[in-house]
Design a protein around this motif. Sequence first.
Motif, PDB file in Angstrom:
ATOM      1  N   GLU A   1       1.901   6.377  -7.093  1.00 40.59           N
ATOM      2  CA  GLU A   1       0.901   7.372  -7.497  1.00 40.59           C
ATOM      3  C   GLU A   1       1.428   8.787  -7.325  1.00 40.59           C
ATOM      4  O   GLU A   1       1.172   9.657  -8.160  1.00 40.59           O
ATOM      5  CB  GLU A   1      -0.380   7.175  -6.691  1.00 40.59           C
ATOM      6  CG  GLU A   1      -1.138   5.921  -7.045  1.00 40.59           C
ATOM      7  CD  GLU A   1      -2.332   5.676  -6.136  1.00 40.59           C
ATOM      8  OE1 GLU A   1      -2.569   6.489  -5.215  1.00 40.59           O
ATOM      9  OE2 GLU A   1      -3.023   4.670  -6.340  1.00 40.59           O
ATOM     10  N   TYR A   2       2.188   9.006  -6.258  1.00 44.15           N
ATOM     11  CA  TYR A   2       2.772  10.326  -6.006  1.00 44.15           C
ATOM     12  C   TYR A   2       3.717  10.701  -7.144  1.00 44.15           C
ATOM     13  O   TYR A   2       3.647  11.804  -7.696  1.00 44.15           O
ATOM     14  CB  TYR A   2       3.506  10.318  -4.670  1.00 44.15           C
ATOM     15  CG  TYR A   2       4.317  11.552  -4.404  1.00 44.15           C
ATOM     16  CD1 TYR A   2       3.710  12.732  -4.000  1.00 44.15           C
ATOM     17  CD2 TYR A   2       5.702  11.547  -4.567  1.00 44.15           C
ATOM     18  CE1 TYR A   2       4.449  13.871  -3.760  1.00 44.15           C
ATOM     19  CE2 TYR A   2       6.454  12.680  -4.327  1.00 44.15           C
ATOM     20  CZ  TYR A   2       5.826  13.841  -3.925  1.00 44.15           C
ATOM     21  OH  TYR A   2       6.566  14.961  -3.694  1.00 44.15           O
ATOM     22  N   TYR A   3       4.621   9.777  -7.508  1.00 46.70           N
ATOM     23  CA  TYR A   3       5.581  10.066  -8.570  1.00 46.70           C
ATOM     24  C   TYR A   3       4.903  10.179  -9.931  1.00 46.70           C
ATOM     25  O   TYR A   3       5.313  10.993 -10.764  1.00 46.70           O
ATOM     26  CB  TYR A   3       6.682   9.009  -8.606  1.00 46.70           C
ATOM     27  CG  TYR A   3       7.694   9.195  -7.500  1.00 46.70           C
ATOM     28  CD1 TYR A   3       8.406  10.379  -7.376  1.00 46.70           C
ATOM     29  CD2 TYR A   3       7.930   8.196  -6.569  1.00 46.70           C
ATOM     30  CE1 TYR A   3       9.322  10.567  -6.362  1.00 46.70           C
ATOM     31  CE2 TYR A   3       8.848   8.371  -5.546  1.00 46.70           C
ATOM     32  CZ  TYR A   3       9.540   9.559  -5.454  1.00 46.70           C
ATOM     33  OH  TYR A   3      10.447   9.742  -4.447  1.00 46.70           O
ATOM     34  N   GLU A   4       3.883   9.408 -10.168  1.00 44.60           N
ATOM     35  CA  GLU A   4       3.150   9.536 -11.426  1.00 44.60           C
ATOM     36  C   GLU A   4       2.473  10.898 -11.539  1.00 44.60           C
ATOM     37  O   GLU A   4       2.468  11.514 -12.607  1.00 44.60           O
ATOM     38  CB  GLU A   4       2.115   8.424 -11.553  1.00 44.60           C
ATOM     39  CG  GLU A   4       2.704   7.077 -11.887  1.00 44.60           C
ATOM     40  CD  GLU A   4       1.669   5.981 -11.942  1.00 44.60           C
ATOM     41  OE1 GLU A   4       0.514   6.211 -11.507  1.00 44.60           O
ATOM     42  OE2 GLU A   4       2.010   4.885 -12.409  1.00 44.60           O
ATOM     43  N   ALA A   5       1.932  11.388 -10.444  1.00 47.81           N
ATOM     44  CA  ALA A   5       1.312  12.718 -10.442  1.00 47.81           C
ATOM     45  C   ALA A   5       2.353  13.800 -10.699  1.00 47.81           C
ATOM     46  O   ALA A   5       2.111  14.746 -11.453  1.00 47.81           O
ATOM     47  CB  ALA A   5       0.596  12.965  -9.124  1.00 47.81           C
TER      48      ALA A   5
ATOM     49  N   ASP B   1       0.825  -1.203   0.000  1.00 47.72           N
ATOM     50  CA  ASP B   1       0.000   0.000   0.000  1.00 47.72           C
ATOM     51  C   ASP B   1       0.859   1.252   0.000  1.00 47.72           C
ATOM     52  O   ASP B   1       0.562   2.216  -0.692  1.00 47.72           O
ATOM     53  CB  ASP B   1      -0.941   0.015   1.212  1.00 47.72           C
ATOM     54  CG  ASP B   1      -2.057  -1.008   1.097  1.00 47.72           C
ATOM     55  OD1 ASP B   1      -2.288  -1.487  -0.039  1.00 47.72           O
ATOM     56  OD2 ASP B   1      -2.678  -1.325   2.123  1.00 47.72           O
ATOM     57  N   LYS B   2       1.941   1.238   0.762  1.00 48.72           N
ATOM     58  CA  LYS B   2       2.845   2.387   0.786  1.00 48.72           C
ATOM     59  C   LYS B   2       3.515   2.578  -0.563  1.00 48.72           C
ATOM     60  O   LYS B   2       3.643   3.696  -1.046  1.00 48.72           O
ATOM     61  CB  LYS B   2       3.893   2.218   1.881  1.00 48.72           C
ATOM     62  CG  LYS B   2       3.361   2.411   3.273  1.00 48.72           C
ATOM     63  CD  LYS B   2       4.464   2.329   4.277  1.00 48.72           C
ATOM     64  CE  LYS B   2       3.924   2.513   5.696  1.00 48.72           C
ATOM     65  NZ  LYS B   2       4.976   2.401   6.699  1.00 48.72           N
ATOM     66  N   SER B   3       3.939   1.483  -1.156  1.00 48.07           N
ATOM     67  CA  SER B   3       4.590   1.616  -2.457  1.00 48.07           C
ATOM     68  C   SER B   3       3.595   2.086  -3.519  1.00 48.07           C
ATOM     69  O   SER B   3       3.955   2.820  -4.421  1.00 48.07           O
ATOM     70  CB  SER B   3       5.245   0.301  -2.868  1.00 48.07           C
ATOM     71  OG  SER B   3       4.269  -0.691  -3.095  1.00 48.07           O
ATOM     72  N   THR B   4       2.334   1.683  -3.398  1.00 45.06           N
ATOM     73  CA  THR B   4       1.317   2.142  -4.327  1.00 45.06           C
ATOM     74  C   THR B   4       1.113   3.644  -4.182  1.00 45.06           C
ATOM     75  O   THR B   4       1.009   4.353  -5.180  1.00 45.06           O
ATOM     76  CB  THR B   4      -0.024   1.419  -4.080  1.00 45.06           C
ATOM     77  OG1 THR B   4       0.203   0.035  -3.951  1.00 45.06           O
ATOM     78  CG2 THR B   4      -0.983   1.662  -5.206  1.00 45.06           C
ATOM     79  N   GLU B   5       1.100   4.109  -2.963  1.00 48.31           N
ATOM     80  CA  GLU B   5       0.967   5.553  -2.733  1.00 48.31           C
ATOM     81  C   GLU B   5       2.172   6.289  -3.297  1.00 48.31           C
ATOM     82  O   GLU B   5       2.031   7.358  -3.900  1.00 48.31           O
ATOM     83  CB  GLU B   5       0.848   5.837  -1.241  1.00 48.31           C
ATOM     84  CG  GLU B   5      -0.452   5.381  -0.628  1.00 48.31           C
ATOM     85  CD  GLU B   5      -0.471   5.568   0.877  1.00 48.31           C
ATOM     86  OE1 GLU B   5       0.489   6.146   1.430  1.00 48.31           O
ATOM     87  OE2 GLU B   5      -1.449   5.134   1.510  1.00 48.31           O
TER      88      GLU B   5
END
Length: 80
Positions: A14-18, A7-11
Amino acid sequence: MKKIESDKSTELVEYYEAKLKKLFSIRKQLKDYLKQENTKIQEVVVCDDMFVEYPYYIRTKKGGKYWKAALKFHIKPEEL
């Protein structure tokens, strides 16, 4: 435990993709602006460890042959 890490890696992903999406958007806006202003930036020239140069040129309706005279007489090409 693994679920929390994923879950942390998914966040994080998503942060880096944004961030990348925002940077690509800014880059596109800058590219469009330079194209609108008829400005072309060439490859970066590294002068030393503190300074770099960004050579550029501006396309005009009259072409490049007037630039030499404009630089010699310190006038704008439109005035030639």
